[in-house]
Design a protein around this motif. Structure first.
Motif, mmCIF file in Angstrom:
data_model
loop_
_atom_site.group_PDB
_atom_site.id
_atom_site.type_symbol
_atom_site.label_atom_id
_atom_site.label_comp_id
_atom_site.label_asym_id
_atom_site.label_seq_id
_atom_site.Cartn_x
_atom_site.Cartn_y
_atom_site.Cartn_z
ATOM 1 N N SER A 67 0.553 -1.188 -0.396
ATOM 2 C CA SER A 67 0.726 -0.309 -0.148
ATOM 3 C C SER A 67 1.560 1.052 -0.223
ATOM 4 C CB SER A 67 -1.030 0.298 1.585
ATOM 5 O OG SER A 67 -1.873 1.700 1.229
ATOM 6 N N TYR A 69 2.329 4.824 1.221
ATOM 7 C CA TYR A 69 2.273 5.561 1.936
ATOM 8 C C TYR A 69 3.709 6.594 1.425
ATOM 9 C CZ TYR A 69 2.278 7.466 6.807
ATOM 10 O OH TYR A 69 2.302 8.524 7.148
ATOM 11 N N LYS A 76 -4.330 12.040 4.255
ATOM 12 C CA LYS A 76 -5.104 12.070 3.684
ATOM 13 C C LYS A 76 -5.405 10.269 4.863
ATOM 14 C CE LYS A 76 -5.670 13.857 -0.506
ATOM 15 N NZ LYS A 76 -5.002 14.012 -1.929
ATOM 16 N N ILE A 77 -4.768 9.576 4.638
ATOM 17 C CA ILE A 77 -5.128 7.876 5.418
ATOM 18 C C ILE A 77 -4.067 7.388 7.041
ATOM 19 C CG2 ILE A 77 -4.372 7.672 3.192
ATOM 20 C CD1 ILE A 77 -1.831 5.922 3.559
ATOM 21 N N GLN A 79 -5.567 8.241 9.230
ATOM 22 C CA GLN A 79 -6.184 8.018 10.696
ATOM 23 C C GLN A 79 -6.502 6.033 9.996
ATOM 24 O OE1 GLN A 79 -6.999 9.389 13.763
ATOM 25 N NE2 GLN A 79 -8.370 6.992 14.078
ATOM 26 N N HIS A 80 -6.758 6.196 8.971
ATOM 27 C CA HIS A 80 -7.502 4.700 8.484
ATOM 28 C C HIS A 80 -6.682 3.654 8.401
ATOM 29 C CE1 HIS A 80 -8.779 1.757 5.975
ATOM 30 N NE2 HIS A 80 -7.458 1.671 5.321
ATOM 31 N N LEU A 81 -5.043 4.297 8.578
ATOM 32 C CA LEU A 81 -3.883 3.675 9.108
ATOM 33 C C LEU A 81 -4.514 2.646 11.112
ATOM 34 C CD1 LEU A 81 -1.200 4.821 7.598
ATOM 35 C CD2 LEU A 81 -2.759 2.941 6.749
ATOM 36 N N ASP A 83 -6.319 3.493 12.406
ATOM 37 C CA ASP A 83 -7.576 2.320 12.592
ATOM 38 C C ASP A 83 -7.821 0.541 13.092
ATOM 39 O OD1 ASP A 83 -8.690 4.419 14.024
ATOM 40 O OD2 ASP A 83 -10.303 5.115 11.914
ATOM 41 N N GLN A 84 -6.682 0.256 11.523
ATOM 42 C CA GLN A 84 -6.406 -0.748 10.959
ATOM 43 C C GLN A 84 -5.724 -1.302 12.320
ATOM 44 O OE1 GLN A 84 -5.457 -0.481 6.675
ATOM 45 N NE2 GLN A 84 -7.041 -1.068 6.568
#
Length: 238
Positions: A67, A69, A76-77, A79-81, A83-84
């Motif tokens: 992915s 990075y 952009k990503i 918080q998504h990371l 959370d995962q």
């Protein structure tokens, strides 16, 4: 007082782990057995450039999801990371070459993981400035890593401050800007200040150009410069 050393011993979230995995800066053999093991085991590998990382993984027959990075998508990503990771995923962060977190976006993700109680593990391994420093012939007992200089805003102010720096200084630079930066160093530090420019470290055509700033600048004015660059400059004499 807050003891940060215990932050990762009792994470608030689930069992995800973020690994910071150094990759070779040139020679593909300069990767640790532990790094290969971690890359085999994680759920996903976060890569600065997935095409570059794919070459490394293919060489060692590692098949894992990649992915992107990098500096263009990190905010952009982020918080998504996190959370995962809180949900239990394991991730490895790699840069194109060297140790993640040194002059690349990994710092933001590490900071956010610590804030959220996600376990972070940093593996030892390759990074360009260490071999450049120790083979420069300049003092290694005290040094200042400056990374990439500002291109415009703040450049004059920083170079003015560094003109009186007594520690050995380490910089990263692109081939296209190498001569211009050496010319700036001559202006602020003086043409006789000693330096070493390391190019293509660990690769077939590795070069370490040592001498005064003027001598090294004259050397690179006469040739087409390619590859990754580390500049090590002598500190000001007391």
């Amino acid at each position: 007082m807050h003891d940060s050393s215990t932050d990762n011993l009792s994470p608030r979230g689930a069992g995800g782990i973020l690994y910071l995995v150094p990759t070779p800066i040139g020679n593909l053999k300069d990767i640790t057995l532990r790094a290969l093991d971690v890359l085999q085991q994680v759920d996903v590998i976060l890569a600065e450039d997935t095409r570059t990382t794919s070459k490394l993984l293919n060489h060692y027959q590692i098949q894992k999801p990649l992915s992107p990075y990098h500096q263009h998508n990190e905010h952009k990503i982020l918080q998504h990371l996190v959370d995962q990771l809180l949900a239990g995923k394991t991730m490895a962060v790699v840069t194109d070459a060297g140790t993640p977190g040194i002059s690349d976006p990994a710092f933001l993700l590490v900071r956010e993981c610590i804030r959220n109680g996600v376990r972070v593990e940093s593996l030892p391994g390759a990074t360009a400035f260490v071999p450049a420093l120790i083979n420069s012939g300049l003092a290694t007992n005290r040094f200042a890593f400056e990374g990439f200089l500002p291109l415009k805003k703040g450049r004059h102010t920083l170079l003015t401050q560094l003109a009186t720096e007594e520690r050995t200084m380490i910089f990263y630079e692109s081939p296209m800007r190498l001569v211009k930066t050496l010319e700036d160093f001559m202006q602020y530090f003086g043409p006789e200040r000693r330096c070493c420019v390391s190019r293509e470290l660990t690769k077939l055509f590795e070069e370490n150009a040592r001498g005064s700033l003027k001598e090294v600048c004259d050397h690179f004015r006469k040739k087409t410069v390619r590859g990754e660059i580390v500049i090590v400059v002598e500190g000001k004499s007391e």
